[in-house]
Design an enzyme around this catalytic site. Structure first.
Site, PDB file in Angstrom:
ATOM      1  CE  LYS A  77      -4.123   2.079   1.261  1.00 29.93           C
ATOM      2  NZ  LYS A  77      -5.520   1.823   0.909  1.00 29.93           N
ATOM      3  CG  ASP A 117      -6.828   0.509   4.820  1.00 34.72           C
ATOM      4  OD1 ASP A 117      -7.553   0.165   5.778  1.00 34.72           O
ATOM      5  OD2 ASP A 117      -7.196   1.318   3.947  1.00 34.72           O
ATOM      6  N   GLY A 119      -8.503   5.079  -2.510  1.00 37.34           N
ATOM      7  CA  GLY A 119      -9.678   5.646  -3.160  1.00 37.34           C
ATOM      8  C   GLY A 119     -10.031   4.891  -4.432  1.00 37.34           C
TER       9      GLY A 119
END
Length: 213
Positions: free
Chosen positions: A36, A53, A113
């Site tokens: 990420k 996350d 997003g």
């Protein structure tokens, strides 16, 4: 570099949940790492930013990597990655994020997003996917309005020249909306409802994807 890029129609549609499941599934036969590259809205604990996350993705992996490698850029502001990086004084570029995704193993990369969310200076998630040359797993929350969200995301991906391996309808709550049937009338992309009753079908389709990556 082989891998899959997990994107979606927006924030809070279940990208991390689906990515975790994919990592655990693929870890049965592969060494899998997670990336990420940038995460905003990180919790500040005694001056250290915690990427929630990225931590979940890291815990799902069968190899142990430092969290700073899983998520290189941790940002505190609750906004797009681009704006959060500006708020922190960081001049984040697309090249920075590409480098942060690198791995010697099969890698699951989760964006922030939606496909067209800005993630760096003059760069969107779609630009990062293009640069990594990865197929996309597109996650859509299975709710009223999902058909529109799915078709918009598919059109955006195709206009950017991206390859969608699978569209995942994340069914958080059971419903009778028949979104998968509706979407199938407008696209040839493989669509999979993701819930406890469809895991076997999901796993079979993921294994087919691996054969062509």
């Amino acid at each position: 570099m082989k891998g899959l890029f997990i994107s979606g129609s927006g924030t809070n549609v279940g990208k991390t949940f689906v990515a975790q499941y994919l990592i655990r599934l693929l870890s049965n036969t592969l060494k899998v790492s997670a990336r990420k590259p940038v995460e905003s809205d990180c919790e500040n604990k005694n001056g250290r930013l915690i990427p929630k996350d990225a931590l979940l993705l890291s815990k799902a992996c069968n190899i142990n990597e430092p969290i700073d490698k899983v998520c290189r850029y941790k940002l505190e502001s609750c906004s797009s990655a681009q704006m959060a990086s500006q708020d922190s004084g960081l001049k984040l570029t697309l090249d920075d994020l590409v480098d942060a995704c690198m791995s010697d193993e099969f890698v699951i990369v989760e964006g922030t997003g939606g496909l067209l969310s800005p993630i760096a200076r003059q760069a969107l998630n779609s630009d990062l996917i293009q640069a990594l040359d990865m197929p996309v797993v597109l996650v859509i929350k299975d709710e009223l309005g999902a058909v529109n969200q799915a078709l918009l995301s598919i059109n955006s991906a195709q206009s950017c020249g991206l390859s969608i391996s699978m569209l995942v309808l994340n069914q958080i709550q059971p419903n009778f909306l028949k979104n998968a049937q509706a979407i199938k009338q407008h696209t040839d992309i493989d669509i999979n409802v993701f819930n406890q009753n469809h895991l076997a079908s999901f796993e079979r389709k993921v294994k087919k994807i691996l054969l062509v990556i």
